[in-house]
Design a protein around this motif. Sequence first.
Motif, PDB file in Angstrom:
ATOM      1  N   ARG A 114       4.787   9.989  15.030  1.00 32.14           N
ATOM      2  CA  ARG A 114       4.305   9.196  13.901  1.00 32.14           C
ATOM      3  C   ARG A 114       4.632   9.955  12.617  1.00 32.14           C
ATOM      4  O   ARG A 114       4.217  11.113  12.450  1.00 32.14           O
ATOM      5  CB  ARG A 114       2.783   8.989  13.984  1.00 32.14           C
TER       6      ARG A 114
ATOM      7  N   ARG B 282      -2.389  -6.622  17.877  1.00 32.03           N
ATOM      8  CA  ARG B 282      -1.867  -7.386  16.729  1.00 32.03           C
ATOM      9  C   ARG B 282      -0.596  -8.135  17.107  1.00 32.03           C
ATOM     10  O   ARG B 282       0.165  -8.587  16.250  1.00 32.03           O
ATOM     11  CB  ARG B 282      -1.560  -6.456  15.564  1.00 32.03           C
TER      12      ARG B 282
ATOM     13  N   LYS C 249       7.976   0.962  16.185  1.00 34.83           N
ATOM     14  CA  LYS C 249       6.660   1.114  16.815  1.00 34.83           C
ATOM     15  C   LYS C 249       6.858   1.647  18.223  1.00 34.83           C
ATOM     16  O   LYS C 249       7.938   1.498  18.806  1.00 34.83           O
ATOM     17  CB  LYS C 249       5.939  -0.227  16.845  1.00 34.83           C
TER      18      LYS C 249
ATOM     19  N   LYS D  26       0.612   5.560  -2.023  1.00 31.46           N
ATOM     20  CA  LYS D  26       0.607   6.858  -1.312  1.00 31.46           C
ATOM     21  C   LYS D  26       0.987   7.979  -2.286  1.00 31.46           C
ATOM     22  O   LYS D  26       1.867   7.812  -3.129  1.00 31.46           O
ATOM     23  CB  LYS D  26       1.582   6.813  -0.128  1.00 31.46           C
TER      24      LYS D  26
ATOM     25  N   PHE E  62      10.140   5.287   8.938  1.00 23.09           N
ATOM     26  CA  PHE E  62       8.751   5.012   9.331  1.00 23.09           C
ATOM     27  C   PHE E  62       8.733   5.004  10.849  1.00 23.09           C
ATOM     28  O   PHE E  62       9.483   4.260  11.486  1.00 23.09           O
ATOM     29  CB  PHE E  62       8.314   3.639   8.794  1.00 23.09           C
TER      30      PHE E  62
ATOM     31  N   GLU F 207       6.011   5.012  14.255  1.00 21.88           N
ATOM     32  CA  GLU F 207       4.638   4.992  14.768  1.00 21.88           C
ATOM     33  C   GLU F 207       4.689   5.274  16.256  1.00 21.88           C
ATOM     34  O   GLU F 207       5.600   4.799  16.946  1.00 21.88           O
ATOM     35  CB  GLU F 207       3.976   3.628  14.523  1.00 21.88           C
TER      36      GLU F 207
ATOM     37  N   HIS G  82       7.562  -2.108   2.483  1.00 26.73           N
ATOM     38  CA  HIS G  82       7.237  -0.699   2.243  1.00 26.73           C
ATOM     39  C   HIS G  82       8.480   0.169   2.027  1.00 26.73           C
ATOM     40  O   HIS G  82       8.575   0.909   1.043  1.00 26.73           O
ATOM     41  CB  HIS G  82       6.454  -0.122   3.424  1.00 26.73           C
TER      42      HIS G  82
ATOM     43  N   HIS H  24       0.812  -1.224   0.000  1.00 25.17           N
ATOM     44  CA  HIS H  24       0.000   0.000   0.000  1.00 25.17           C
ATOM     45  C   HIS H  24       0.843   1.271   0.000  1.00 25.17           C
ATOM     46  O   HIS H  24       0.359   2.334  -0.360  1.00 25.17           O
ATOM     47  CB  HIS H  24      -1.056  -0.021   1.111  1.00 25.17           C
ATOM     48  N   TYR H  25       2.154   1.155   0.333  1.00 29.47           N
ATOM     49  CA  TYR H  25       2.993   2.355   0.252  1.00 29.47           C
ATOM     50  C   TYR H  25       3.110   2.846  -1.199  1.00 29.47           C
ATOM     51  O   TYR H  25       3.270   4.026  -1.441  1.00 29.47           O
ATOM     52  CB  TYR H  25       4.363   2.117   0.905  1.00 29.47           C
TER      53      TYR H  25
ATOM     54  N   ASP I  41       7.483  -6.594   8.569  1.00 25.33           N
ATOM     55  CA  ASP I  41       6.229  -5.824   8.561  1.00 25.33           C
ATOM     56  C   ASP I  41       6.360  -4.531   7.747  1.00 25.33           C
ATOM     57  O   ASP I  41       5.421  -4.141   7.052  1.00 25.33           O
ATOM     58  CB  ASP I  41       5.839  -5.496  10.009  1.00 25.33           C
ATOM     59  N   ILE I  42       7.500  -3.888   7.829  1.00 23.47           N
ATOM     60  CA  ILE I  42       7.643  -2.549   7.231  1.00 23.47           C
ATOM     61  C   ILE I  42       8.846  -2.415   6.294  1.00 23.47           C
ATOM     62  O   ILE I  42       8.734  -1.833   5.213  1.00 23.47           O
ATOM     63  CB  ILE I  42       7.802  -1.471   8.355  1.00 23.47           C
TER      64      ILE I  42
ATOM     65  N   TYR J  33       0.046 -11.641  15.536  1.00 21.81           N
ATOM     66  CA  TYR J  33       0.544 -11.585  14.151  1.00 21.81           C
ATOM     67  C   TYR J  33       1.959 -11.030  14.143  1.00 21.81           C
ATOM     68  O   TYR J  33       2.889 -11.619  13.583  1.00 21.81           O
ATOM     69  CB  TYR J  33      -0.368 -10.691  13.278  1.00 21.81           C
TER      70      TYR J  33
HETATM   71  O1  LIG Z   1       1.495  -2.634   6.543  1.00 20.79           O
HETATM   72  C1  LIG Z   1       1.475  -2.068   7.628  1.00 20.79           C
HETATM   73  O2  LIG Z   1       1.348  -0.734   7.654  1.00 20.79           O
HETATM   74  C2  LIG Z   1       0.842  -0.076   8.819  1.00 20.79           C
HETATM   75  C3  LIG Z   1       1.168   1.403   8.632  1.00 20.79           C
HETATM   76  O3  LIG Z   1       0.533   1.882   7.492  1.00 20.79           O
HETATM   77  P1  LIG Z   1       0.380   3.466   7.273  1.00 20.79           P
HETATM   78  O4  LIG Z   1      -0.243   3.583   5.941  1.00 20.79           O
HETATM   79  O5  LIG Z   1      -0.462   3.961   8.401  1.00 20.79           O
HETATM   80  O6  LIG Z   1       1.757   4.021   7.334  1.00 20.79           O
HETATM   81  C4  LIG Z   1       1.466  -0.621  10.071  1.00 20.79           C
HETATM   82  O7  LIG Z   1       0.823  -0.068  11.216  1.00 20.79           O
HETATM   83  C5  LIG Z   1       1.292  -2.130  10.110  1.00 20.79           C
HETATM   84  O8  LIG Z   1       1.993  -2.652  11.234  1.00 20.79           O
HETATM   85  C6  LIG Z   1       1.824  -2.768   8.857  1.00 20.79           C
HETATM   86  O9  LIG Z   1       1.433  -4.138   8.818  1.00 20.79           O
END
Ligand SMILES: O=C1O[C@H](COP(=O)(O)O)[C@@H](O)[C@H](O)[C@H]1O
Length: 354
Positions: free
Chosen positions: A204, A96, A199, A55, A87, A89, A113, A51-52, A108-109, A99
């Motif tokens: 963020r 979660r 994280k 953006k 990145f 957060e 991404h 999904h990145y 994950d990131i 997972y």
């Molecule tokens: O794919 C993931 O992305 C989210 C963060 O996405 P964002 O569009 O808010 O930057 C992340 O929180 C999650 O752990 C991860 O699986």
Amino acid sequence: MLICRLFVANLGGWTRVVVEKPFGKDLESAEELSTQIGELFEEPQIYRIDHYLGKELVQNMLVLRFANRLFLPLWNRDNIDNVQIVFREDFGTEGRGGYFDQYGIIRDIIQNHLLQVLCLVAMEKPVSLKPEHIRDEKVKVLESVVPISDDEVVLGQYEGYRDDPTVPDESNTPTFATVILRIHNERWEGVPFILKAGKALNSRKAEIRVQFKDVPGDIFKCQKQGRNEFVIRLQPSEAIYMKLTVKQPGLEMSTVQSELDLSYGQRYQGVTIPEAYERLILDTIRGDQQHFVRRDELKASWKIFTPLLHRIDRGEFKPLPYKPGSRGPAEADELLRKAGYVQTHGYIWIPPTL
Ligand SMILES: O=C1O[C@H](COP(=O)(O)O)[C@@H](O)[C@H](O)[C@H]1O
Ligand SMILES: NC(=O)C1=CN([C@@H]2O[C@H](COP(=O)(O)OP(=O)(O)OC[C@H]3O[C@@H](n4cnc5c(N)ncnc54)[C@H](OP(=O)(O)O)[C@@H]3O)[C@@H](O)[C@H]2O)C=CC1
């Protein structure tokens, strides 16, 4: 892995599958998965979503780099000292943990991404905007990344992460990582690409920060104030800004760090920026694979991280503890400094008023 079958082929129709991560856990499992999916669908039918890539400012990268004369001569090892792709957060795994604990922050990131973003920053100009031309160039970047060096990795785990009942008490899973990648090619030899993700930190944001080298023979003695930086803030509040040195307004000939700023909220008032998934699902319907990950790209990206991930999985590489709400382990900032990043001190941002 989530597979969403968009439409079943029939006369005149089409079949496309959207596949969401995790695409395996390492090189071997990802390849196995690709082979299985490959038995059912042709590559042009498979939409591996990251999904990145949906953006707004990630999509802007190619335009910024290849539609602006300004950047063409600057975008290389002669002028750029280091690149950070970050990145952060400000919340933890929150529900979660089960997972997340099996994957960790790199899977994950970073492996997906941030690495995709790195490709867009580092790739050569594609022959055209055709998906295959773009993806060919991304694969070349990934295949030019040299093996990660142990002393260019800092892992962290925030205190309290293991309190989550779905996380094992002895978990070795990193919730923070800084990893330096090095690209062995003519354009980037010697330039560290610093990928940082964490994280439960103090802020963020997601951004690309390109730091330029010092000016040789600086007659203004202004190096201490900071280097030129080109920052693309993906979120929150999309912005592109260039930090540069200007004359301090007034009678004296002194210098100060200021910025050329394109804040989207200011410049594009009333414009709705589509959600990443909204855009990518539309691309799928239109049959445009430009912003999706091809099988060989996926393979090359797992190849980069698998040796490190296996060592973490075996408990040979331990994450350092850090306080929730902090910047992460101090060792990560130290690694940044060693890699050549020079932090600007004294720069003050004065937000424009709408
Ligand atoms: O794919 C993931 O992305 C989210 C963060 O996405 P964002 O569009 O808010 O930057 C992340 O929180 C999650 O752990 C991860 O699986
Ligand atoms: N259009 C806009 O909205 C603009 C906003 N600004 C804002 O102005 C502020 C300053 O901007 P800028 O100088 O670019 O960004 P920051 O001061 O936030 O960060 C600059 C760099 O320094 C690193 N850093 C921060 N603290 C430390 C530390 N204690 N030790 C080591 N490294 C550190 C950051 O790492 P990391 O990334 O990991 O935090 C980042 O690489 C920011 O809040 C920014 O958002 C500035 C210009 C335009």
